[in-house]
Write a protein that holds these residues in place. Structure first.
Motif, PDB file in Angstrom:
ATOM      1  N   ALA A 155       0.771  -1.085   0.044  1.00 42.05           N
ATOM      2  CA  ALA A 155       0.010  -0.048   0.090  1.00 42.05           C
ATOM      3  C   ALA A 155       0.633   1.222  -0.048  1.00 42.05           C
ATOM      4  O   ALA A 155       0.613   2.284  -0.810  1.00 42.05           O
ATOM      5  N   ILE A 156       1.772   1.217   1.011  1.00 37.30           N
ATOM      6  CA  ILE A 156       2.764   2.490   0.811  1.00 37.30           C
ATOM      7  C   ILE A 156       3.634   2.490  -0.671  1.00 37.30           C
ATOM      8  O   ILE A 156       3.991   3.533  -1.019  1.00 37.30           O
ATOM      9  N   LEU A 157       3.881   1.336  -1.079  1.00 35.19           N
ATOM     10  CA  LEU A 157       4.701   1.277  -2.180  1.00 35.19           C
ATOM     11  C   LEU A 157       3.941   1.890  -3.369  1.00 35.19           C
ATOM     12  O   LEU A 157       4.516   2.609  -4.146  1.00 35.19           O
ATOM     13  N   LYS A 158       2.586   1.827  -3.367  1.00 31.72           N
ATOM     14  CA  LYS A 158       1.882   2.237  -4.323  1.00 31.72           C
ATOM     15  C   LYS A 158       1.765   3.842  -4.184  1.00 31.72           C
ATOM     16  O   LYS A 158       1.778   4.675  -5.075  1.00 31.72           O
ATOM     17  N   GLN A 201       3.048   6.803  -6.713  1.00 34.72           N
ATOM     18  CA  GLN A 201       2.441   7.865  -7.229  1.00 34.72           C
ATOM     19  C   GLN A 201       3.094   9.117  -7.123  1.00 34.72           C
ATOM     20  O   GLN A 201       3.076   9.958  -7.912  1.00 34.72           O
ATOM     21  N   TRP A 202       3.821   9.284  -5.934  1.00 33.85           N
ATOM     22  CA  TRP A 202       4.474  10.473  -5.847  1.00 33.85           C
ATOM     23  C   TRP A 202       5.824  10.651  -6.853  1.00 33.85           C
ATOM     24  O   TRP A 202       6.137  11.723  -7.248  1.00 33.85           O
ATOM     25  N   CYS A 203       6.696   9.200  -6.874  1.00 30.54           N
ATOM     26  CA  CYS A 203       7.646   9.558  -7.949  1.00 30.54           C
ATOM     27  C   CYS A 203       7.127   9.650  -9.320  1.00 30.54           C
ATOM     28  O   CYS A 203       7.822  10.284 -10.061  1.00 30.54           O
ATOM     29  N   THR A 204       5.851   9.264  -9.855  1.00 33.24           N
ATOM     30  CA  THR A 204       5.461   9.327 -11.212  1.00 33.24           C
ATOM     31  C   THR A 204       5.394  11.041 -11.144  1.00 33.24           C
ATOM     32  O   THR A 204       5.708  11.468 -12.133  1.00 33.24           O
ATOM     33  N   HIS A 205       4.731  11.580 -10.435  1.00 32.41           N
ATOM     34  CA  HIS A 205       4.277  13.101 -10.246  1.00 32.41           C
ATOM     35  C   HIS A 205       5.868  13.773 -10.513  1.00 32.41           C
ATOM     36  O   HIS A 205       5.923  14.622 -11.270  1.00 32.41           O
ATOM     37  N   LEU A 239      10.994  12.998  -1.121  1.00 30.77           N
ATOM     38  CA  LEU A 239       9.901  12.286  -0.434  1.00 30.77           C
ATOM     39  C   LEU A 239      10.035  12.768   0.784  1.00 30.77           C
ATOM     40  O   LEU A 239       9.158  13.059   1.922  1.00 30.77           O
ATOM     41  N   LEU A 240      11.428  12.252   1.379  1.00 34.43           N
ATOM     42  CA  LEU A 240      11.669  12.407   2.744  1.00 34.43           C
ATOM     43  C   LEU A 240      11.554  13.701   3.170  1.00 34.43           C
ATOM     44  O   LEU A 240      10.948  14.117   4.288  1.00 34.43           O
ATOM     45  N   PHE A 244      -1.448  15.497  -1.624  1.00 33.73           N
ATOM     46  CA  PHE A 244      -0.990  13.976  -1.828  1.00 33.73           C
ATOM     47  C   PHE A 244      -0.848  13.644  -0.343  1.00 33.73           C
ATOM     48  O   PHE A 244      -1.068  12.556  -0.120  1.00 33.73           O
ATOM     49  N   LEU A 245      -0.393  14.784   0.800  1.00 31.13           N
ATOM     50  CA  LEU A 245      -0.068  14.031   2.180  1.00 31.13           C
ATOM     51  C   LEU A 245      -1.180  14.358   2.874  1.00 31.13           C
ATOM     52  O   LEU A 245      -1.151  14.532   4.046  1.00 31.13           O
ATOM     53  N   LYS A 246      -2.581  14.612   2.408  1.00 27.66           N
ATOM     54  CA  LYS A 246      -3.645  14.601   3.197  1.00 27.66           C
ATOM     55  C   LYS A 246      -4.007  13.286   3.497  1.00 27.66           C
ATOM     56  O   LYS A 246      -5.059  12.777   3.196  1.00 27.66           O
ATOM     57  N   VAL A 247      -3.355  12.719   4.379  1.00 24.99           N
ATOM     58  CA  VAL A 247      -3.841  11.546   4.894  1.00 24.99           C
ATOM     59  C   VAL A 247      -3.728  11.315   6.469  1.00 24.99           C
ATOM     60  O   VAL A 247      -3.243  12.176   7.020  1.00 24.99           O
ATOM     61  N   GLY A 248      -3.729  10.065   6.931  1.00 21.88           N
ATOM     62  CA  GLY A 248      -3.689   9.976   8.411  1.00 21.88           C
ATOM     63  C   GLY A 248      -2.374   9.873   8.938  1.00 21.88           C
ATOM     64  O   GLY A 248      -1.360   9.844   8.105  1.00 21.88           O
TER      65      GLY A 248
END
Lengths: 158, 694
Positions: free
Chosen positions: A53-56, A60-64, A115-116, A92-96
Motif C-alpha cells: 500500500a505504501i509502495l503504491k 504515485q509520488w515518484c510518477t509526479h 519524498l523524505l 498528496f499528504l492529506k492522509v492519516g
C-alpha cells in the motif's frame, strides 16, 4: 518500458517502472549490485520494511516528480523552510498520521530525498502549528518529572 | 638540531618560491610545499611558521574561550562566525508602560477576565511584563540590613517553632527551623526598630515645642488612675530587675539600683539601649527623645537643680544611674527636671505619649504619665500654665544599657510568631506587593489634622514584618501558582491575572528622563548573531510597534470593558498567525497546516492511537527538527526525553553558548568574577523572517 517487480513486507508483488524505481537510491543500488540475467528477471526485489500500500503511494509520488531536477546540496547554514511545499504535495499528504509516518519510514528506507524532505516538512509544520499541543497531537507521553519540567522552563536548557 | 633548523641564516630572510640555494646544514634547507596543498612553497624549516598562516589549517573558533566547540579551516572562520553559537547578541530594546490608574482599574479587570481564552497579543505582552515586574520585586528594606547588624551583637533567643515547615514547591523558599528562628529574631528586631522610629518621630515634635515655648505643668490633669496603672506596671517590671544593672529609658527604679526594664510591648526599650551609649553623659534618650538639645536651653530657665533627690519617690518611667551615683549628668538633670507636657502635634488617635508629670502630692516627684493624645484638641494652647520647675529625678537619667537575652525555650511559643494572622507566607507577601506597588491598593490615607498631613493606615491585613526582615525575592515565594493558591484570600485579584499596567506601549528613548512611576522593560533575550536581525524586525519592529491598535485593533469601547479585538495584519504565509508563548516569553508564527491528518475512524473507535512520532528513527527525528525554528524547538524539547535529546543534538548547530559567571571569594578577602560554567541554550527566535499582509 521495462519494469521491475517489488515484493512488499506483506508478500504482495508490485510492478513498477524501472526509471521510477531508480529514484530510490536503495533500489538503484540493488539493481546495480544484483546480477540481472535474462532468465532471472522474474525474481522480485524484496522490500521487507515497506508494504504494498505504501509502495503504491510512493510510486504515485515518484510518477509526479519524475521530471524534477536533482535537489541542491544541503547547506547546513542555509535556513530550512517549511512553507515551500507545493499544492500537489499538500493534497498528496492529506492522509492519516499513520500513513504519513509510514511514508516517512519508506522514504527513509528507500532513500528518496525529495519524498523524505516533503514528509518531514509536513510534520515540522504540524509541530509548529501545535506547539502547545504536541503531546495531544502526536499522542506523545511525557516522561519528565515535575522537577525536570520546572527546571526546563526556568533555564530553557535543552 | 631543531635549533639549527630554526635558525638557518639563509632561510630566515628567504621568501622566494624558486630559491636555488643549495641546502647546507646550518645555512639553508630545501624548499617544500604546504602539506595541506594550500599552494605555499617555503623552506622546510618554516613549516611550523607556515601553520600559523595556512588557510587550510584547522583551528578552533575565535570564540573558543567563550564556549564554541567547533574547529574549522582557517579560511572558514569568517563564515562560521556568522553562525557561531558563542557569538551571542543580547537584545537591549526597551519599552515603557504606565501603571493603571485607579480610575481605569475596573475596566482593566474586565479586560483581563478572558485572558486565558482569547489570545490577544497586546494583553499577552502586558501580562508578561507584569509578571517580570512582580518577579523582580525584592522585598528587602534598609531596616532588614539594620537588623542584620543588630542581631550580630545580640544573644540569640532560642525559639522552638511549632509551625510546620512551609512546603517548597515551584522553587518557593522553604522555611526550616533554623532559619525560622533567625527569621523570628529578625521579626522582633524589625518590630522594635519600627516602634522606635515611631517614637522618635513622635518625640521630635515634642522636642520642637519644648524648645520654643516654656510650658508649665499643672496638676489639674493628672490622671490618678493612669498613675496607679503605671505604678502597678512598675511593680511588675521590678520583678525583672537586676541589681546594678542598667536601666531602660522610661522605666527605672527610683533608688537608682534596680532597673525597671520597660515592657517590650512597644519594643522600644532594647533598641533604645542600643542607640544609647553605655557611658553616662552621652546620647541620652527619654523615651526616644534626645535630651541634649533641649538641655542647654532649659537649663537656663531653671537653675534650681536639686541634687539629692535620690530618695524621691519616682515611679514608672524614671531612670537611674547604674552605678548609683547621685550626681547626675547635666543632661540628665535637665531632662529629669522637665515638668511639662509635651506640646502635641496632631498624632494618630491611638498614640500615647509618655510625659513627665509632677506628682500630685509632692512636687519634687515626677512620674511618667501615659497620656492619650486623642484627647488633645488644641496644639497651640498647652493645657498647663505652670512654669516648669525642674527637679532632679534622684539619679542619673541615663544608665548604660546591656542586652540581656532570655531563654524563652521553656515558654509557650505563640502559634503565630510571625503574626501572619491566619494567612500563609505566600499570601502575605503578595498582599504586601499589592499594597506597595504603584497604583495598587493604598495602605494609607492622607488626612489633614491640624495643618499637618497625617497618614492613617488603612491596611486590612497584617504585614508580617518577617518579610521585611529577609532578603527573600518576592518572585521566589510568589510564583504564579502561589498566587493562584492564595487567590481566595486576596481581597484583590491575583496580580498575575489582572493587568495592572497600561496596555499601550510607550517607547521613550533611553537618554530621556522618565517619570518615576513609568516602568521600563528591557527585552534582554539572547540570540545568535545571525538570528538577531530577524528577531528585532519581527518582534520589535513589527509586533511591538503594531500592538498599539495597528496590528491588533480593539473595540473603541474597550475602556468600558469590551474585550473584542481583531487582527488587521497576519503573516504572509497563508493561514499563519502570530502567537505568544508564556513560558518562552516570546512570539512565534503558527502556521495553518492544510493537511488534514486524521486517524482512520476505525482506529479512533478502537482507541488505537499510538505514538508514531517517537517510533521514528533518531536520524529522521533530527531531520524533522532541522526544519523547526528556535521557538518550536524549545517547545518540542519539552515534550519528552527523546525529543529533548533530538533537540539537544542540534544544539551545536542551532544553540548558543552562554557564560554563567560566579563570584569567587579568596582567602585574602578580595573577590573576582569567574566563569562558572558554560550553558547551551536554545534560541527562541521564531521564524526566520516574517512579512505581514492584510
Amino acid at each position: 518500458m521495462p519494469s521491475i517487480r517489488l515484493q512488499g513486507s506483506d508478500g504482495e508483488i508490485f510492478e513498477v517502472d524501472v526509471e521510477l524505481a531508480k529514484q530510490s537510491v536503495t533500489i538503484k543500488a540493488m539493481l546495480e549490485d544484483l546480477v540481472m540475467d535474462d532468465e532471472g528477471d522474474d525474481d522480485p526485489i524484496p522490500l521487507t520494511n515497506v508494504n504494498v500500500a505504501i509502495l503504491k503511494k510512493v510510486t504515485q509520488w515518484c510518477t509526479h516528480h519524475k521530471d524534477d531536477p536533482p535537489p541542491p546540496e544541503d547547506d547546513e547554514n542555509k535556513e530550512k523552510q517549511t512553507d515551500d511545499i507545493t499544492v500537489w504535495d499538500q493534497e498528496f499528504l492529506k492522509v492519516g498520521q499513520r500513513t504519513l509516518f509510514e511514508l516517512i519510514l519508506a522514504a527513509n528506507y528507500l532513500d528518496i530525498e525529495g519524498l523524505l524532505n516533503v514528509t518531514c516538512k509536513t510534520v515540522a509544520s504540524m509541530i509548529k502549528e501545535k506547539t502547545e499541543e504536541i503531546h495531544k497531537t502526536f499522542t506523545v507521553e511525557s516522561d519528565f518529572t515535575e522537577e525536570e519540567e520546572a527546571q526546563m522552563r526556568k533555564e530553557k536548557l535543552v | 638540531m631543531e635549533e639549527e633548523v630554526q635558525q638557518h641564516s639563509h632561510c630566515v630572510n628567504c621568501v622566494s618560491r624558486r630559491c636555488m640555494t643549495r641546502p647546507e646544514p646550518g645555512i639553508a634547507c630545501d624548499l617544500i610545499g604546504c602539506p595541506l596543498v594550500c599552494g605555499a612553497v617555503f623552506h622546510s624549516c618554516k613549516a611550523d611558521e607556515h601553520r600559523l598562516l595556512c588557510p587550510f589549517e584547522r583551528v578552533p573558533c575565535l570564540n573558543s574561550n567563550f564556549g564554541c566547540p567547533f574547529t574549522m579551516a582557517r579560511n572558514k572562520v569568517a563564515e562560521h562566525l556568522e553562525v557561531c553559537p558563542a557569538s551571542v547578541v543580547c537584545c537591549t530594546m526597551e519599552w515603557n508602560r504606565w501603571p493603571v490608574s485607579y480610575a481605569d482599574r475596573k475596566s482593566y479587570e474586565n479586560l483581563s477576565r478572558d485572558v486565558d481564552e482569547v489570545a490577544q497579543l497586546d494583553m499577552a505582552l502586558a501580562l508578561q511584563d507584569q509578571r517580570m515586574l512582580l518577579e523582580s520585586l525584592k522585598v528587602a528594606t534598609m531596616m532588614s540590613k539594620a537588623t542584620d547588624k543588630i542581631s550580630e551583637t545580640r544573644e540569640q533567643i532560642s525559639v522552638k517553632s511549632s509551625v510546620q515547615e512551609i512546603p517548597c514547591t515551584n522553587g518557593l523558599v522553604s522555611v526550616d527551623e533554623e532559619s525560622y528562628g533567625a527569621l523570628y529574631q529578625a521579626t522582633v528586631e524589625t518590630t522594635r526598630s519600627l516602634a522606635a522610629a515611631l517614637d522618635i518621630l513622635n518625640s521630635a515634635t515634642r522636642d520642637i515645642g519644648m524648645l520654643n515655648t516654656s510650658l508649665s505643668v499643672t496638676t489639674d490633669k493628672m490622671d490618678e488612675s493612669n498613675r496607679e496603672s503605671f505604678q502597678e506596671r512598675n511593680l511588675k517590671d521590678e520583678d525583672h530587675l537586676h541589681e546594678e544593672e542598667m536601666g531602660a529609658v522610661g522605666g527605672v527604679d527610683h533608688n537608682g539600683i534596680s532597673q525597671n526594664a520597660q515592657s517590650e510591648q512597644n519594643g522600644s526599650s532594647d533598641l533604645l539601649c542600643d542607640l544609647s551609649t553605655t557611658s553616662l553623659g552621652t546620647a541620652v534618650l527619654c523615651n526616644g527623645f534626645p535630651l541634649e538639645n533641649m538641655c542647654s536651653q532649659i537649663k537656663d530657665q531653671d537653675q534650681n537643680f536639686p541634687r539629692d533627690s535620690i530618695d524621691s519617690n519616682i515611679e514608672n518611667g524614671e531612670c537611674a544611674a547604674a552605678d548609683g551615683t547621685s550626681e547626675p549628668s547635666s543632661s540628665l538633670l535637665v531632662a529629669a527636671q522637665l515638668r511639662e507636657i509635651i506640646p502635641f502635634s496632631a498624632l494618630p488617635d491611638s498614640a500615647f505619649q509618655h510625659i513627665l508629670m509632677p506628682d500630685e502630692d509632692d512636687e519634687e516627684d515626677l512620674y511618667w504619665k501615659k497620656v492619650d493624645l486623642g484627647d488633645v484638641k488644641d496644639v497651640d494652647d498647652p493645657p498647663f500654665s505652670h512654669t516648669p520647675s525642674f527637679k532632679f529625678l534622684s539619679n542619673s537619667w541615663y544608665i548604660p544599657k546591656e542586652d540581656k537575652a532570655v531563654d524563652t525555650s521553656d515558654l509557650e511559643v505563640a502559634e503565630d510568631p510571625m503574626d501572619l494572622q491566619g494567612i500563609d507566607l505566600i499570601t502575605a507577601a503578595l498582599l504586601f506587593c499589592l499594597g506597595d506597588s504603584p497604583g495598587g491598593r493604598g495602605i494609607s490615607d492622607s488626612r489633614m489634622v491640624d495643618v499637618y498631613h497625617i497618614d492613617f493606615g488603612t491596611q486590612t491585613f497584617s504585614l508580617p514584618s518577617a518579610i521585611l526582615a529577609t532578603n527573600t525575592m518576592v518572585g521566589e515565594i510568589a510564583s504564579a501558582s502561589a498566587c493562584d493558591h492564595a487567590n481566595p484570600q486576596l481581597s484583590n485579584p491575583s496580580p498575575f491575572q489582572t493587568l495592572g499596567l497600561d496596555l499601550v506601549l510607550e517607547c521613550v528613548a533611553r537618554y530621556q528622563p522618565k517619570q518615576r512611576s513609568m516602568f521600563t522593560f528591557v527585552c534582554g533575550q539572547l540570540f545568535r548573531r545571525k538570528e538577531f536581525p530577524s528577531h528585532f524586525k519581527n518582534v520589535h519592529g513589527d509586533i511591538h510597534a503594531g500592538l498599539n491598535g495597528w496590528m491588533e485593533q480593539r473595540c473603541p469601547l474597550a475602556y468600558y470593558g469590551c474585550t473584542y479585538s481583531q487582527r488587521r495584519f497576519c503573516p504572509s504565509t497563508q493561514g499563519a498567525k502570530i502567537i505568544h508563548d508564556r513560558h518562552l516569553r516570546s512570539f512565534g508564527v503558527q502556521p495553518c497546516v492544510s493537511t488534514v491528518l486524521e486517524e482512520p475512524s476505525r482506529n479512533c473507535v478502537l482507541g488505537l492511537r499510538s505514538d508514531h512520532l517517537s517510533s521514528l528513527p533518531f536520524e529522521v527525528l533530527q531531520h524533522i527538527a532541522g526544519f523547526l525554528d528556535g521557538f518550536s524547538l524549545c517547545q518540542l524539547a519539552c515534550v519528552s526525553r527523546l525529543m529533548r535529546d533530538v533537540c539537544g543534538s542540534l544544539l551545536q548547530s542551532r544553540g548558543m553558548v552562554i557564560l554563567q559567571w560566579g563570584k569567587k571569594k579568596y582567602p585574602e578577602g578580595n573577590s573576582s568574577w569567574q566563569i562558572k560554567e558554560k550553558a547551551t541554550l536554545e534560541c527562541t527566535e521564531a521564524s526566520h523572517s516574517v512579512s505581514f499582509s492584510c
